[in-house]
Design a protein around this motif. Structure first.
Motif, PDB file in Angstrom:
ATOM      1  N   THR C 377      -7.741  41.479   8.695  1.00  0.00           N
ATOM      2  CA  THR C 377      -6.289  41.664   8.784  1.00  0.00           C
ATOM      3  C   THR C 377      -5.910  42.566   9.954  1.00  0.00           C
ATOM      4  O   THR C 377      -4.949  42.310  10.673  1.00  0.00           O
ATOM      5  CB  THR C 377      -5.764  42.311   7.483  1.00  0.00           C
ATOM      6  N   GLU C 378      -6.681  43.632  10.095  1.00  0.00           N
ATOM      7  CA  GLU C 378      -6.275  44.671  11.043  1.00  0.00           C
ATOM      8  C   GLU C 378      -6.763  44.437  12.467  1.00  0.00           C
ATOM      9  O   GLU C 378      -6.108  44.861  13.417  1.00  0.00           O
ATOM     10  CB  GLU C 378      -6.759  46.041  10.544  1.00  0.00           C
ATOM     11  N   ARG C 379      -7.928  43.837  12.585  1.00  0.00           N
ATOM     12  CA  ARG C 379      -8.458  43.659  13.944  1.00  0.00           C
ATOM     13  C   ARG C 379      -7.897  42.381  14.566  1.00  0.00           C
ATOM     14  O   ARG C 379      -8.605  41.379  14.727  1.00  0.00           O
ATOM     15  CB  ARG C 379      -9.973  43.624  13.914  1.00  0.00           C
ATOM     16  N   VAL C 380      -6.651  42.444  14.879  1.00  0.00           N
ATOM     17  CA  VAL C 380      -5.992  41.275  15.439  1.00  0.00           C
ATOM     18  C   VAL C 380      -5.529  41.641  16.842  1.00  0.00           C
ATOM     19  O   VAL C 380      -5.147  42.777  17.087  1.00  0.00           O
ATOM     20  CB  VAL C 380      -4.816  40.850  14.543  1.00  0.00           C
ATOM     21  N   GLY C 381      -5.608  40.707  17.735  1.00  0.00           N
ATOM     22  CA  GLY C 381      -5.255  41.017  19.122  1.00  0.00           C
ATOM     23  C   GLY C 381      -6.448  41.619  19.826  1.00  0.00           C
ATOM     24  O   GLY C 381      -7.471  41.928  19.203  1.00  0.00           O
ATOM     25  N   GLY C 382      -6.315  41.791  21.124  1.00  0.00           N
ATOM     26  CA  GLY C 382      -7.434  42.322  21.895  1.00  0.00           C
ATOM     27  C   GLY C 382      -8.508  41.269  22.034  1.00  0.00           C
ATOM     28  O   GLY C 382      -8.325  40.119  21.608  1.00  0.00           O
ATOM     29  N   GLU C 383      -9.646  41.661  22.580  1.00  0.00           N
ATOM     30  CA  GLU C 383     -10.715  40.694  22.770  1.00  0.00           C
ATOM     31  C   GLU C 383     -11.893  41.062  21.895  1.00  0.00           C
ATOM     32  O   GLU C 383     -12.399  42.186  21.943  1.00  0.00           O
ATOM     33  CB  GLU C 383     -11.141  40.675  24.246  1.00  0.00           C
ATOM     34  N   GLN C 384     -12.308  40.120  21.116  1.00  0.00           N
ATOM     35  CA  GLN C 384     -13.448  40.381  20.241  1.00  0.00           C
ATOM     36  C   GLN C 384     -14.704  40.631  21.066  1.00  0.00           C
ATOM     37  O   GLN C 384     -14.918  40.021  22.106  1.00  0.00           O
ATOM     38  CB  GLN C 384     -13.675  39.174  19.335  1.00  0.00           C
ATOM     39  N   ALA C 385     -15.533  41.517  20.545  1.00  0.00           N
ATOM     40  CA  ALA C 385     -16.792  41.807  21.225  1.00  0.00           C
ATOM     41  C   ALA C 385     -17.725  40.601  21.151  1.00  0.00           C
ATOM     42  O   ALA C 385     -17.729  39.863  20.165  1.00  0.00           O
ATOM     43  CB  ALA C 385     -17.460  43.019  20.590  1.00  0.00           C
ATOM     44  N   GLY C 386     -18.483  40.432  22.195  1.00  0.00           N
ATOM     45  CA  GLY C 386     -19.430  39.320  22.235  1.00  0.00           C
ATOM     46  C   GLY C 386     -20.413  39.581  23.358  1.00  0.00           C
ATOM     47  O   GLY C 386     -20.449  40.678  23.916  1.00  0.00           O
ATOM     48  N   TRP C 387     -21.181  38.573  23.684  1.00  0.00           N
ATOM     49  CA  TRP C 387     -22.191  38.764  24.710  1.00  0.00           C
ATOM     50  C   TRP C 387     -21.627  38.625  26.120  1.00  0.00           C
ATOM     51  O   TRP C 387     -22.276  38.994  27.090  1.00  0.00           O
ATOM     52  CB  TRP C 387     -23.309  37.738  24.547  1.00  0.00           C
TER      53      TRP C 387
END
Lengths: 389, 389, 389, 389
Positions: C377-387
Motif C-alpha cells: 500500500t505504502e510503497r507506491v511511486g518511485g522506482e522499485q529496486a532491481g538489478w
C-alpha cells in the motif's frame, strides 16, 4: 487425520518392491570387482538372500532374474523354490551385451546373423517367462557406437524396431515388454535407446504391451526425472522403475542414497498419477550394485529408502497443495510439499512393520539373524555370482 | 610465411608423444571386455606394438608403464629392450586400486597398514624408475568414498598429504611426481583428488618436483580444460597430459575423436604458454582404452590427432590475434583462431613425415606392414594383457 | 542426550545468517523481470524488509549491500539506520559488470583505463566499508570471454592478480577480501575465476586477508561442493558462503529448495571443520533471486532452511560416525549420517525460537504481521529496486 | 570426383538459412545488456540489416519475426518491404513470456483467463502469418515452474495440449506449428516442453502439421543432438533448427562457434536423412544473441559456419562409409567421416560464391561496404530494438 494415517499405512503395507538377483552377487567398476564373503554362487542362493530381504521388510516379495546370469536347467523348479521362500519371480532381464558376437551391438548390429542371435535370446527369455510365470521382459540394450561414423544411426533404429517387433509378437497375453533407456555406457557416442522419448516412440509402435522403464540413474545431468514419470503415467506408458541412485553417471548406488528428495518427488508424481494402484501394473524394481557395502543389508536399506520416500509422498496434503497451486501461491504450494518431506516417517513405518508382525528395524533384525555370518561360513568353494564381465 | 612454415615443421618434427603400454592390451567397460586377436601377452610384446606406432609416426618414442600390469623381473632389461626397438620408457604409473586391501582406499585408507602397503608400492615404483631411467612417477588415486558419511573428507586429505610427502622424499634429483586428478569413478561420492585445485594444493606443499597432470577425460561436464592448462602453465605446475577424449564421463576414446576443436584449443594454450619447449618437461601422454577398435592403429590415429591439433595451433597468427585482442575486436580475434583451426594441416604433416623418411600416411603404412596379421597369428596361447579388473 | 540437545540449541541460537539487500528487490531472467508490489525503492526500505526477516527468525541480523545498487550519500547514516532496526551492515558487494565500459571485462580488461576504473570502484567500496564498519569486501567478477581467442587467458590472470593486489593493499586491519568464483555466466567461454582452485591460488598470493567464498550455485554439474568446503576449511581459506540453490545452472532459488540433502552435507562439513565457531569468521550469506515468489517470506524460508540443515548436521552422532568410519563399515557410517538427516528438526527449532521469545512459526508470524500488505500500500511511486540490467 | 564436387556446389548454392530479426537487436544476460551503435530501431531497419547478410552470403533470403518485438501496423507492407530488399518473411515466433500476466506461465497457466490470453496471442500470430505469407508458427513456451509443488505437472500438460489443439485447428492448409523444446530457463524446476520426447508426443497428437524444432542450445549437458535429428527425420517430425552454440547452458553464441564438429555431425545426419531436400520443408534457422560482438557480421559468420559444416558433411564419401560400417571396421568408418571434417572447405565455398557473383569473402565485403559506419551514423535517436526484458 487418523483416517489419512490409516490409509497411508494401508498403502505402505500393500507396497511391493522387486529386488534384483544380481544385487546379491559381486559387482564393481571397470577398475576392480571386490569380492565379498558369503556371496551367492547360484540363482538358488540368490533367492535365499532375497528371501531375507522380504522376511525383514515385508514388502519385497518379488525377485528379478537376469539371463544368462541366472540360467538354470529347470525354471519351474526355480519358481517353486522362490515360492517355498515366500517369493515370486519377477521380471526377466535379457542380456545381449556379453557375448563376444555383440562387440558392435546386438539387436541393432549391422550383421543380420548377430541380430538373429540376439532376438533368439530374447525369445528364449519369453520361454523362461512362460516357465516362471513372469509377466515382464525387461529389455536394456547396450547397443550403440563409440565413434562418430561407426554405424548408421537411422539404420540401427530400423533394425531395433524390427527386432522388437519380432519379440513383441511372441508375447503371451499377460506378458509385456519393459523397454529401458540409458543416456550412455557402455556405448560412448550414440546409444540406440538413449532417452525416454526413443523408448516411448518404439513402444507406441509396438502396441499396448510395450512400456517404458525409468532407471533413475540413466539420465543426462540435471534431467527432471519426475517430469518424465508424470508424462509416461499420463500416457499410460510407465511400465516400471529401476531404482538406484547416483551423483555422477550411472553409479548404481542404493536407491535414495544420493538424492532422497528426488526419490520423494518421483514417488509424489507416481502417487499423483495413480501409479501405486495395483491395476496400473507399474513394477517398482531396484537395480543396484553394492560394490563396497554389504549386499543384503544394502538391499534392505534401499527398500526402506523407497518406503520412506513413498510414505512422505503419501503424506502430502493434496487439498492444501491444489488450493495453493490454484491461487498461484508459489511459496505455499512448495511449503505443502516440503512439509511432507520434512516429516520423519520412520516412526510410521516402524508402526506398519510392527502391525505386520515384523521387527520395527529391519537392518538390526537382519544383523541379529546371523545370516551374514552363516553364509560367509557356508558359501565356500564354487564360483561367486557376479556380472562375468 | 615460408619461414613460419619451416618453424612449424621443425616444431612438429621435435614433438614427442608418449603412448601407454595398457593401450595395447585388452580393455572394456564394467559390462564386458571384448578380447582382440594379436593382443600382447607381456610387457615385451607391448613394447613391440609401441615400436610400430613410433616406426610409422616418428613422434612416439616413449612408452608409459603401469605397475603391476607391466611387472617384469628385470626392468633394466626391459629398458634395454625398449631401446633396441627405438623406444625409451616413460612415466611409471602406480596402481593402488586393484589389491583387495584397497576396497576403501589406498593412501587415504583409514587403516595405517593399508596406507603403508600403498606407499610401499609407490616407493617400489620409484625403484623401478631408477632401473628404467624414468623421471616421472604418475599418480592417480582411485581413492574416495561411495556414500556420504563413509569416511572423513578432511582426515583423508591429511593421510593423502602424509603419504605423498613420504614418496616425495624418496624422489631422485631428476625425478618428479605427476599428480593426476579425476572428477569421479571408481568412487561415486567423493574422490580424494577430484580437481586441479586439489592436485595443485598438494603439489604446492610437496615442492617443485610435484606437478599436476591433466587427463582430458577427468573433468565435470562443461569444464574449460584449456583454461586450467593456461593456469597451471602460468604457475609452473603443468607436468603433463593424459590425452584421450570423451562425450560423457571418462570414456577414454581416442584423443581428438570427440572434440577436435577442444584439443586444438588446449594445444593453443600449451603453445601460448611456452609449453612445447623441451625444457618445460611437459609430458604429452596418451591414456586411452581401445575397447572395440583395433589397438595399434587406434594409437596411431590418436598420435596423428594430437599432431594435427598441434599443427593447427602452431599456425595461429599471434600478431594478428594479439592485435585483435588489444582492440577488443571479438569477431576478428575469434576469426584468427578459427582460421588456423579451419586449415587442413594434413598436407603439412605428410610433408613433415616425408622429410623424415616416413610414409606420409601412417595408418596405411601400418596396415600394409602386416603387423596386425602377424601378431594375430603368432600371439596365440598365454594370457592376453588387460586391466585384470 | 539432553546435554547434546542443549548444546545444539545453543549453537542454533548463536547462528548468524546474512541476507542480501538485492534479495528484497525485483529480479528475473534475461527474458523478463516480473515486478512485485511493495518492493523497496531505496536501500533504506530494503533494510526495513531485512529487519522483518530478523524480527521473525532471530538469526538474520546482518545485511549485505551491493554497490552501486545500494548507493547512498551517507553510509554512516545507513549503518545507523540498520542499527535502529536491529541490524548490522555486512559484506559490501562490488559491481564491475554493469558499466558500459565493462563489456569486455573489468579488472581483467585489456585496456588499462577500464581496469583502473574497476579498481577505483573496488577502492571506493573499501571506503564504504570504513564508513559502515563492514569487514568484508565481496568480489565476484563477471569477467571472462564469450569466444575462443577473444582474449588471452594468461594475460587476464596477470591483470586480475595486479588489480587484486592493489585492492588488498588498501584493506584495513580487520578487513578482508572474499573472492567468489563462478563456473560460467555471464561469460560463456572462459570465466576469469571459474573455480575454487583459481580463487584459492589468488588468495594464497594475496595473503591471509583473502579468502574464498563458496556460492552454492556456481559449480559445474555434479560438483561435490561439501568436498570443497572441507578443503578450504582445512586450508583456512573458507571465507564464507553465498547460499542459494539450483537444479540447472545458477538458478538462484531459495537455499535448500532444490537439494536439501546437499545443504545438510555442506553444513555437516562446516561443523566437522569447526566452521561454526565465531572466531573462524565464516560468513553465512544468502545470495538469491526471488523472481516469482514473494520476497520477504522467501528469505525467511531460506533462513529457516539453513537453520534446519544446520540443526540436522549438529545432530550427527560424531562418535558413532567415527567408529563406523574407523572400522570401514560403509553402511553403518552412512546410516549415522542419514539418521540425523531423517530427523524432523522443526520441533527443535520451534523450541529454540520459543525460548528466544519468537513465534515458533516465522512464516506464519510474518504473514500475520501485515507487513506485506502495508508495504504494498505504502510503497507506491518511485522506482522499485532491481538489478538495473 | 568432379561430378561430386559439382553436385556439392549445387546443393550449397540451393541452401537457405533463415536469420532472426532479434539477432540484429540488442541482447544480453540478466546481468547487463550492452547496447551497440547502429542497432535497428524498427522491424524495417532489422530487415535492412538482414538484407545485408543475404547480399553478402547469398543464402540467407528469409527472416524470422518475433511478435510483439516486430509488431507493425501493416504486415503486408512489411512483407513487401522485405521483398524489395530481396528477402522473404519466415517463421513467426510467438512470445508468451513477457506479459505481466505470464509470471506463472502462459498456455499452461492454472488460470483459464491467462491461457486464453496466450492462445489469443498465438491465434493473432497466425493472422500475421496470413498477412506475411509465412508458413511457420514457431512456438517456444517459457512455461514451467521454479519450485517443486508449485504446480501440477500433469495438469499443465493437459492445458498445453488443449491450447495447442486450439491453435492447430486455426492453421491454414500450408501452415504448420514448429514446436520447440528447451531443457530449462527461464523456468528452473520443471519446463513444460523440456525435451524432444515431449514435443514429439504433442506433435503426434496434433497431427501432421505439427513438427519439432531442434534448438541446438536447448539440451542437457552431453546430449547427442545429431541422434535426435536422425530420429525426428526418420519419423517425419523434424520441422527445423534454431542454430546457435553453447559451452554451458543456452549461451546463444554464434552457430558453429563452440563445437564445429557437432554442427558437422548434425548436418551429416540431416543429409543422411534427406533433410536438405526442399520438399522436406526443414527450416534452417539461426537463433542467437550477439551480446558483445558486432551483430551483422556475427550473423554473416554464423551463416558461413553453417555453410562450412554443410559442405563438409556433403563431402562424406557415403559408399566408403557404408562399406566400413557394413564390415564393422570402426576405425575406417570413423576415418571416412573425419576425412570430410578435416577438409578445408573454404576454397570450395569461395568458388560457390564467386560463381554466384558474390565476393568470396562475405565478412570482408561487408566490412568494406560501410554499412556498419552508415547505420551507426544514421540510426540515432529513437529506441534501439532489444528483448525488452
Amino acid at each position: 487425520m487418523t483416517v489419512v494415517r490409516e490409509a497411508v499405512k494401508a498403502t505402505l503395507r500393500a507396497q511391493t518392491i522387486e529386488t534384483p538377483s544380481w544385487g546379491y552377487g559381486n559387482s564393481g567398476t571397470r577398475f576392480k570387482v571386490f569380492a565379498q564373503p558369503g556371496v551367492p554362487r547360484t540363482p538358488w542362493e540368490k533367492l535365499e538372500d532375497a528371501a531375507k530381504v522380504h522376511e525383514f521388510t515385508g514388502v519385497a516379495p518379488k525377485v528379478s532374474l537376469h539371463i544368462p546370469w541366472d540360467e538354470v536347467e529347470d525354471y519351474a523348479a526355480l519358481a517353486a523354490y522362490a515360492e517355498d521362500h515366500g517369493l515370486r519371480l519377477g521380471a526377466i532381464n535379457a542380456n545381449t551385451f556379453q557375448d563376444d558376437a555383440y562387440k558392435l551391438g546386438s539387436v541393432c548390429h549391422p550383421d543380420a546373423h548377430v541380430r538373429r542371435r540376439a532376438v533368439d535370446h530374447l525369445l528364449a527369455c519369453v520361454d523362461i517367462m512362460d516357465a516362471t510365470g513372469s509377466s515382464d521382459l525387461k529389455l536394456w540394450f547396450a547397443d550403440g557406437t563409440n565413434y562418430p561414423g561407426q554405424d548408421d544411426v537411422s539404420a540401427r533404429q530400423e533394425r531395433l524396431a524390427e527386432s522388437l517387433a519380432t519379440v513383441y509378437a511372441r508375447l503371451g497375453e499377460d506378458q509385456r515388454i519393459l523397454l529401458e533407456y540409458k543416456f550412455f555406457e557402455p556405448a560412448f557416442y550414440t546409444t540406440d535407446v538413449p532417452d525416454w522419448g526413443t523408448a516411448y516412440a518404439h513402444c507406441l509402435k509396438l502396441g499396448p504391451k510395450a512400456q517404458v522403464v525409468v532407471d533413475t540413474g540413466h539420465h543426462a545431468p540435471g534431467t527432471n526425472i519426475e517430469f518424465i514419470v508424470a508424462l509416461l503415467l499420463r500416457e499410460g506408458r510407465l511400465g516400471g522403475f529401476d531404482f538406484n541412485s547416483r551423483f555422477y553417471a550411472d553409479d548404481d548406488l542404493m536407491a535414495g542414497a544420493a538424492d532422497p528428495f528426488q526419490l520423494f518427488r518421483i514417488m509424489y508424481e507416481v502417487i499423483r498419477g495413480g501409479g501405486l494402484a495395483a491395476e496400473t501394473g507399474i513394477a517398482f524394481m531396484l537395480d543396484q550394485c553394492h560394490n563396497i557395502e554389504a549386499k543384503v543389508p544394502a538391499v534392505i536399506r534401499s527398500v526402506m529408502n523407497v518406503q520412506e520416500a513413498t510414505a512422505k509422498a503419501l503424506l502430502v496434503d493434496h487439498d492444501a497443495l491444489a488450493s495453493a497451486q490454484r491461487t498461484g501461491d508459489v511459496l505455499a504450494a512448495n511449503a505443502v510439499l516440503m512439509d511432507a518431506y520434512a516429516t520423519d516417517v520412520r516412526p510410521l513405518l516402524r508402526e506398519v512393520r510392527g502391525e505386520a508382525g515384523l521387527n520395527a528395524d529391519p537392518v538390526a533384525a537382519y544383523a541379529a539373524s546371523g545370516w551374514s555370518e552363516k553364509t560367509a561360513t557356508e558359501r565356500v568353494g564354487g564360483e561367486q555370482a557376479g556380472w562375468g564381465a
